[in-house]
Design a protein around this motif. Structure first.
Motif, PDB file in Angstrom:
ATOM      1  N   GLY A   1      -3.986   0.515 -12.172  1.00  0.00           N
ATOM      2  CA  GLY A   1      -3.055  -0.414 -11.536  1.00  0.00           C
ATOM      3  C   GLY A   1      -3.522  -1.852 -11.558  1.00  0.00           C
ATOM      4  O   GLY A   1      -2.709  -2.782 -11.497  1.00  0.00           O
ATOM      5  N   ILE A   2      -4.844  -2.064 -11.646  1.00  0.00           N
ATOM      6  CA  ILE A   2      -5.364  -3.443 -11.677  1.00  0.00           C
ATOM      7  C   ILE A   2      -5.979  -3.781 -13.032  1.00  0.00           C
ATOM      8  O   ILE A   2      -6.516  -4.874 -13.203  1.00  0.00           O
ATOM      9  CB  ILE A   2      -6.397  -3.676 -10.553  1.00  0.00           C
ATOM     10  N   ASP A   3      -5.899  -2.843 -13.977  1.00  0.00           N
ATOM     11  CA  ASP A   3      -6.448  -3.094 -15.319  1.00  0.00           C
ATOM     12  C   ASP A   3      -5.382  -3.763 -16.188  1.00  0.00           C
ATOM     13  O   ASP A   3      -4.939  -3.221 -17.196  1.00  0.00           O
ATOM     14  CB  ASP A   3      -6.917  -1.780 -15.940  1.00  0.00           C
ATOM     15  N   LYS A   4      -4.957  -4.952 -15.751  1.00  0.00           N
ATOM     16  CA  LYS A   4      -3.903  -5.690 -16.449  1.00  0.00           C
ATOM     17  C   LYS A   4      -4.320  -7.150 -16.572  1.00  0.00           C
ATOM     18  O   LYS A   4      -4.773  -7.760 -15.590  1.00  0.00           O
ATOM     19  CB  LYS A   4      -2.579  -5.584 -15.701  1.00  0.00           C
TER      20      LYS A   4
ATOM     21  N   LEU B   1      -4.764  -3.395  -2.510  1.00  0.00           N
ATOM     22  CA  LEU B   1      -3.363  -3.092  -2.213  1.00  0.00           C
ATOM     23  C   LEU B   1      -2.574  -2.855  -3.497  1.00  0.00           C
ATOM     24  O   LEU B   1      -1.758  -1.930  -3.577  1.00  0.00           O
ATOM     25  CB  LEU B   1      -2.734  -4.237  -1.417  1.00  0.00           C
ATOM     26  N   VAL B   2      -2.812  -3.702  -4.500  1.00  0.00           N
ATOM     27  CA  VAL B   2      -2.123  -3.544  -5.780  1.00  0.00           C
ATOM     28  C   VAL B   2      -2.474  -2.205  -6.416  1.00  0.00           C
ATOM     29  O   VAL B   2      -1.605  -1.468  -6.895  1.00  0.00           O
ATOM     30  CB  VAL B   2      -2.493  -4.700  -6.738  1.00  0.00           C
ATOM     31  N   ALA B   3      -3.758  -1.861  -6.416  1.00  0.00           N
ATOM     32  CA  ALA B   3      -4.212  -0.610  -7.018  1.00  0.00           C
ATOM     33  C   ALA B   3      -3.600   0.592  -6.314  1.00  0.00           C
ATOM     34  O   ALA B   3      -3.086   1.519  -6.957  1.00  0.00           O
ATOM     35  CB  ALA B   3      -5.741  -0.535  -6.963  1.00  0.00           C
ATOM     36  N   ALA B   4      -3.640   0.584  -4.976  1.00  0.00           N
ATOM     37  CA  ALA B   4      -3.115   1.713  -4.205  1.00  0.00           C
ATOM     38  C   ALA B   4      -1.603   1.839  -4.358  1.00  0.00           C
ATOM     39  O   ALA B   4      -1.066   2.938  -4.523  1.00  0.00           O
ATOM     40  CB  ALA B   4      -3.496   1.544  -2.735  1.00  0.00           C
TER      41      ALA B   4
ATOM     42  N   ASP C   1       4.497  -4.923   3.951  1.00  0.00           N
ATOM     43  CA  ASP C   1       3.943  -6.076   3.253  1.00  0.00           C
ATOM     44  C   ASP C   1       4.653  -6.276   1.915  1.00  0.00           C
ATOM     45  O   ASP C   1       4.941  -5.321   1.198  1.00  0.00           O
ATOM     46  CB  ASP C   1       2.450  -5.842   3.018  1.00  0.00           C
ATOM     47  N   SER C   2       4.931  -7.539   1.584  1.00  0.00           N
ATOM     48  CA  SER C   2       5.692  -7.848   0.370  1.00  0.00           C
ATOM     49  C   SER C   2       4.993  -7.355  -0.896  1.00  0.00           C
ATOM     50  O   SER C   2       5.657  -6.967  -1.864  1.00  0.00           O
ATOM     51  CB  SER C   2       5.940  -9.361   0.268  1.00  0.00           C
ATOM     52  N   THR C   3       3.660  -7.354  -0.896  1.00  0.00           N
ATOM     53  CA  THR C   3       2.917  -6.874  -2.062  1.00  0.00           C
ATOM     54  C   THR C   3       3.252  -5.423  -2.364  1.00  0.00           C
ATOM     55  O   THR C   3       3.566  -5.047  -3.492  1.00  0.00           O
ATOM     56  CB  THR C   3       1.397  -7.010  -1.819  1.00  0.00           C
ATOM     57  N   ILE C   4       3.206  -4.596  -1.314  1.00  0.00           N
ATOM     58  CA  ILE C   4       3.485  -3.167  -1.479  1.00  0.00           C
ATOM     59  C   ILE C   4       4.933  -2.960  -1.898  1.00  0.00           C
ATOM     60  O   ILE C   4       5.229  -2.214  -2.836  1.00  0.00           O
ATOM     61  CB  ILE C   4       3.227  -2.421  -0.164  1.00  0.00           C
TER      62      ILE C   4
ATOM     63  N   ILE D   1      -3.360  -0.118   5.582  1.00  0.00           N
ATOM     64  CA  ILE D   1      -2.293   0.036   4.596  1.00  0.00           C
ATOM     65  C   ILE D   1      -2.799   0.663   3.309  1.00  0.00           C
ATOM     66  O   ILE D   1      -2.190   1.603   2.779  1.00  0.00           O
ATOM     67  CB  ILE D   1      -1.638  -1.334   4.306  1.00  0.00           C
ATOM     68  N   TYR D   2      -3.925   0.163   2.786  1.00  0.00           N
ATOM     69  CA  TYR D   2      -4.387   0.674   1.491  1.00  0.00           C
ATOM     70  C   TYR D   2      -4.807   2.142   1.590  1.00  0.00           C
ATOM     71  O   TYR D   2      -4.602   2.927   0.665  1.00  0.00           O
ATOM     72  CB  TYR D   2      -5.515  -0.198   0.933  1.00  0.00           C
TER      73      TYR D   2
END
Length: 426
Positions: free
Chosen positions: A49-52, A280-283, A330-333, A19-20
């Motif tokens: 995307g993950i720098d939060k 996954l969050v970053a992508a 996937d719910s995350t995406i 997925i990623y």
């Protein structure tokens, strides 16, 4: 451009590309073939995307969930649930759902709840004479409530994607999650009574006291998280750190089930899970940015403005769309990509971002156990050892009842908005 990105993404997913990698390749290829933007900008967006700050809570909550499972907190929660409702019609099934609600308030992870609750309760359900299809459906859907009741990892991701208050979302999720779980408990009781499922023995006052005493350390976790955030003692990220330290302390020094060796292993497992979620969050964040520069939000806003004049019609459309998406993605995406795209359209129609977020989370929670690709189905397979066709009747039974709960949460916003309004005002 938008159509090409979606077709490319689904083609790679159907071909079995991870997925990623599918998300990242879709982002890079879109920039190369459809824009003049340097593709290296995508790398910046991936890291951005993950720098939060809010995402710092994720590794801590994942560590806390693993510590609770290894440290024996989940087992004591189960004993507590059985002491409370085990004597009712369908008592073992109700104890399973009750325990899932409590464990969801500890872990925030749907698959973790299915594993922690299922591997103990599924054999017990079969031993007491519950049909396999009902028992498997109950176990598989039990993790769904974990996405709604705080500290939900999915709620944190929505807050990160839309810049919405995590504290308000947690309170909204608490109200909706308790309703969601209670609605299922009522259904399980009525269905068990109709089918004459077995009742357990009523626990004595001493047994109830013992169960409460043993579970008290476990039950303190949600109080620490929700109470600390609501009263401004600490932020959601700090609450995650506190809950992780607390779970490790209780598992090592109170219940004494976590050794130093187990602590190292659960820390390693937590790091792996955190890395999987973060990539996954970053992508997905990078792909969401590409869709944004491709004018997807404006196109969607135009479609909504032309098609929907009522917020209720829009919410019906959103529910149906998310349920369909949740079957395959996937719910995350789905959350990270879709939430920013529809936020402006929803707020234009007068839908509160808190209510919108919880409605989305409940939709995607149902998607975790919806065939053919619901994640919980595959997670629970190691427990039930059943084929999809054998689990399908039980799954669909719980799908329809959770769909009714979703509609109630959608069209009665006070269920979600009551606690945030009380604590933070209108």
């Amino acid at each position: 451009m938008i159509v090409a990105i979606i077709v490319l993404l689904f083609a790679m997913l159907l071909l079995g590309v991870p997925i990623y990698i599918s998300l990242i390749l879709s982002t890079f290829l879109s920039l190369i073939f459809f824009t003049d933007i340097d593709s290296m900008v995508a790398v910046q967006r991936i890291f951005g995307g993950i720098d939060k700050f809010v995402l710092m809570a994720l590794p801590f909550f994942i560590l806390a969930a693993n510590a609770m499972d290894v440290g024996g907190l989940s087992r004591r929660i189960l004993n507590f649930a059985r002491a409370l409702v085990g004597h009712l019609y369908g008592g073992m099934a109700m104890a399973t759902q009750t325990a899932a609600m409590f464990f969801g308030a500890l872990s925030g992870s749907s698959p973790a709840t299915v594993i922690a609750i299922g591997r103990i309760m599924y054999p017990e359900l079969l031993k007491q004479g519950y049909p396999k299809k009902f028992a498997s459906g109950l176990i598989i859907q039990s993790g769904a409530v974990s996405l709604v009741i705080p500290p939900s990892i999915t709620i944190i991701l929505y807050a990160s994607a839309t810049n919405t208050s995590v504290s308000s979302l947690f309170l909204g999720g608490l109200g909706a999650g308790v309703f969601f779980g209670t609605f299922l408990l009522l259904y399980i009781y009525l269905y068990s009574r109709f089918k004459k499922f077995p009742r357990g023995e009523r626990s004595s006052s001493r047994e109830i006291y013992k169960a409460i005493k043993e579970a008290s350390w476990s039950l303190a976790v949600p109080l620490i998280i929700i109470g600390g955030i609501s009263f401004g003692i600490f932020t959601p990220t700090e609450a995650a750190g506190v809950s992780a330290i607390y779970a490790i302390f209780v598992g090592m020094f109170v219940y004494k089930e976590i050794t130093w060796k187990k602590l190292f292993q659960l820390s390693l497992d937590s790091a792996k899970t955190s890395a999987q979620v973060m990539i996954l969050v970053a992508a997905a964040s990078a792909l969401g940015w590409v869709l944004t520069i491709g004018q997807a939000p404006h196109m969607l806003a135009g479609f909504v403005a032309e098609t929907f004049t009522s917020p209720w019609a829009f919410l019906i459309f959103l529910n149906l769309s998310l349920l369909l998406i949740g079957m395959f993605v996937d719910s995350t995406i789905a959350l990270i990509v879709i939430a920013p795209l529809i936020l402006s359209s929803a707020t234009t129609l007068g839908i509160d971002p808190i209510h919108l977020g919880i409605v989305m989370v409940v939709n995607l929670a149902i998607g975790t156990f919806t065939p053919p690709f619901g994640l919980n189905i595959f997670v629970a397979n190691s427990i039930t050892r059943l084929k999809m066709i054998e689990m399908l009747p039980g799954l669909m039974q719980f799908f329809w009842i959770t769909f009714v709960a979703l509609l109630i949460i959608t069209f009665i916003p006070i269920i979600t908005m009551l606690l945030p309004t009380i604590v933070y005002g209108s």
